[in-house]
Design a protein around this motif. Structure first.
Motif, PDB file in Angstrom:
ATOM      1  N   LEU A 148      53.361  47.815  38.712  1.00 44.77           N
ATOM      2  CA  LEU A 148      52.083  48.469  38.993  1.00 44.77           C
ATOM      3  C   LEU A 148      52.000  48.616  40.513  1.00 44.77           C
ATOM      4  O   LEU A 148      51.909  47.623  41.227  1.00 44.77           O
ATOM      5  CB  LEU A 148      50.924  47.606  38.483  1.00 44.77           C
ATOM      6  CG  LEU A 148      50.984  47.183  37.009  1.00 44.77           C
ATOM      7  CD1 LEU A 148      49.864  46.200  36.691  1.00 44.77           C
ATOM      8  CD2 LEU A 148      50.912  48.396  36.097  1.00 44.77           C
ATOM      9  N   ASP A 161      49.935  40.466  40.746  1.00 45.02           N
ATOM     10  CA  ASP A 161      49.025  41.511  40.282  1.00 45.02           C
ATOM     11  C   ASP A 161      49.685  42.889  40.306  1.00 45.02           C
ATOM     12  O   ASP A 161      49.080  43.873  39.876  1.00 45.02           O
ATOM     13  CB  ASP A 161      47.716  41.510  41.077  1.00 45.02           C
ATOM     14  CG  ASP A 161      47.910  41.765  42.558  1.00 45.02           C
ATOM     15  OD1 ASP A 161      48.894  41.254  43.125  1.00 45.02           O
ATOM     16  OD2 ASP A 161      47.061  42.457  43.146  1.00 45.02           O
ATOM     17  N   HIS A 162      50.944  42.974  40.765  1.00 43.04           N
ATOM     18  CA  HIS A 162      51.703  44.221  40.720  1.00 43.04           C
ATOM     19  C   HIS A 162      52.652  44.250  39.514  1.00 43.04           C
ATOM     20  O   HIS A 162      53.515  45.107  39.428  1.00 43.04           O
ATOM     21  CB  HIS A 162      52.506  44.403  42.006  1.00 43.04           C
ATOM     22  CG  HIS A 162      51.652  44.729  43.188  1.00 43.04           C
ATOM     23  ND1 HIS A 162      51.247  45.999  43.494  1.00 43.04           N
ATOM     24  CD2 HIS A 162      51.095  43.926  44.127  1.00 43.04           C
ATOM     25  CE1 HIS A 162      50.492  45.971  44.576  1.00 43.04           C
ATOM     26  NE2 HIS A 162      50.388  44.723  44.978  1.00 43.04           N
ATOM     27  N   LYS A 175      49.739  49.970  42.778  1.00 46.26           N
ATOM     28  CA  LYS A 175      48.474  49.657  43.466  1.00 46.26           C
ATOM     29  C   LYS A 175      48.571  50.029  44.940  1.00 46.26           C
ATOM     30  O   LYS A 175      48.822  51.173  45.259  1.00 46.26           O
ATOM     31  CB  LYS A 175      48.081  48.202  43.267  1.00 46.26           C
ATOM     32  CG  LYS A 175      47.764  47.867  41.819  1.00 46.26           C
ATOM     33  CD  LYS A 175      47.228  46.483  41.714  1.00 46.26           C
ATOM     34  CE  LYS A 175      46.926  46.145  40.264  1.00 46.26           C
ATOM     35  NZ  LYS A 175      46.347  44.820  40.147  1.00 46.26           N
ATOM     36  N   ASP A 176      48.406  49.052  45.835  1.00 46.53           N
ATOM     37  CA  ASP A 176      48.360  49.338  47.273  1.00 46.53           C
ATOM     38  C   ASP A 176      49.629  48.915  48.008  1.00 46.53           C
ATOM     39  O   ASP A 176      49.617  48.758  49.215  1.00 46.53           O
ATOM     40  CB  ASP A 176      47.152  48.657  47.905  1.00 46.53           C
ATOM     41  CG  ASP A 176      47.175  47.139  47.703  1.00 46.53           C
ATOM     42  OD1 ASP A 176      48.035  46.659  46.949  1.00 46.53           O
ATOM     43  OD2 ASP A 176      46.337  46.445  48.296  1.00 46.53           O
ATOM     44  N   ASN A 177      50.739  48.735  47.295  1.00 48.73           N
ATOM     45  CA  ASN A 177      51.974  48.276  47.929  1.00 48.73           C
ATOM     46  C   ASN A 177      52.877  49.468  48.254  1.00 48.73           C
ATOM     47  O   ASN A 177      53.485  50.044  47.353  1.00 48.73           O
ATOM     48  CB  ASN A 177      52.699  47.291  47.011  1.00 48.73           C
ATOM     49  CG  ASN A 177      53.892  46.640  47.682  1.00 48.73           C
ATOM     50  OD1 ASN A 177      54.441  47.171  48.637  1.00 48.73           O
ATOM     51  ND2 ASN A 177      54.298  45.496  47.173  1.00 48.73           N
ATOM     52  N   GLY A 202      56.141  53.062  40.114  1.00 44.81           N
ATOM     53  CA  GLY A 202      55.087  52.774  39.148  1.00 44.81           C
ATOM     54  C   GLY A 202      55.548  53.055  37.735  1.00 44.81           C
ATOM     55  O   GLY A 202      56.081  54.129  37.446  1.00 44.81           O
TER      56      GLY A 202
END
Length: 195
Positions: free
Chosen positions: A87, A126-127, A89-91, A98
């Motif tokens: 996931l 969380d990724h 996200k902001d990475n 993704g």
């Protein structure tokens, strides 16, 4: 932010006496938008301390939030050998990955090292999202991953071969179709002839 700071301080007018450091741009407070007002004030105060008593950058504020979140997170639920989905996200390191599968190769307290079709990455938990594969399916994915890595390590690959390997790295299932297996075997045979 001014309202929150004023409520939490004994000073009447913080905007004129210079005792409180306030944000100077929207980018500095953007990372705090999802936090409760009281938590925003606490994060800002910590960020100001980290910035040495000066107005912190948005990156400093974001780092403070991440540290606070890491202290309150549940323990790492993943295990070595588990197959997960990325996931982004902001990475920024994970852009373009993704939805791709990865195999957990190392578990830390709040992150995992994962092996993907194109290399290893360290990502926060969380990724990751578990694909809930059975142990036999995880083993199949590990074998596919190892085969792809052997090909990538064999030397200069042509663009079409890279594209096929990337496509296999984005599979949404724990097996290769008959055609995909034949294609991967063909590429393996051709690459071994060149070595």
């Amino acid at each position: 932010m001014t309202t929150n700071c004023c409520q939490n301080s004994e000073v009447e007018d913080l905007t004129t006496n210079g005792t409180q450091i306030l944000p100077t741009s929207e980018g500095q407070v953007r990372p705090m938008t999802n936090l409760e007002p009281q938590k925003q004030w606490e994060v800002w105060q910590t960020a100001v301390e980290v910035a040495g008593g000066k107005v912190p950058s948005g990156r400093v504020v974001k780092d403070v939030i991440e540290r606070i979140m890491e202290r309150t997170k549940a323990p790492n639920p993943y295990c070595v050998g588990e197959v997960c989905q990325i996931l982004v996200k902001d990475n920024p390191e994970l852009r373009g990955k993704g939805g791709c599968w990865c195999i957990i190769s190392h578990v830390s307290e709040f992150s995992c090292t994962v092996k993907m079709w194109d290399g290893e990455y360290t990502v926060r938990i969380d990724h990751l999202k578990s694909l809930n594969y059975l142990p036999a399916e995880c083993e199949q994915m590990r074998v596919i991953c190892d085969r792809i890595h052997r090909l990538r390590d064999s030397g200069n690959l042509e663009a079409p071969v890279e594209a096929v390997l990337e496509c296999l790295g984005e599979l949404k299932r724990p097996y290769l179709t008959e055609f995909e297996e034949e294609l991967l075997s063909f590429i393996e045979a051709k690459c071994s002839l060149r070595v």
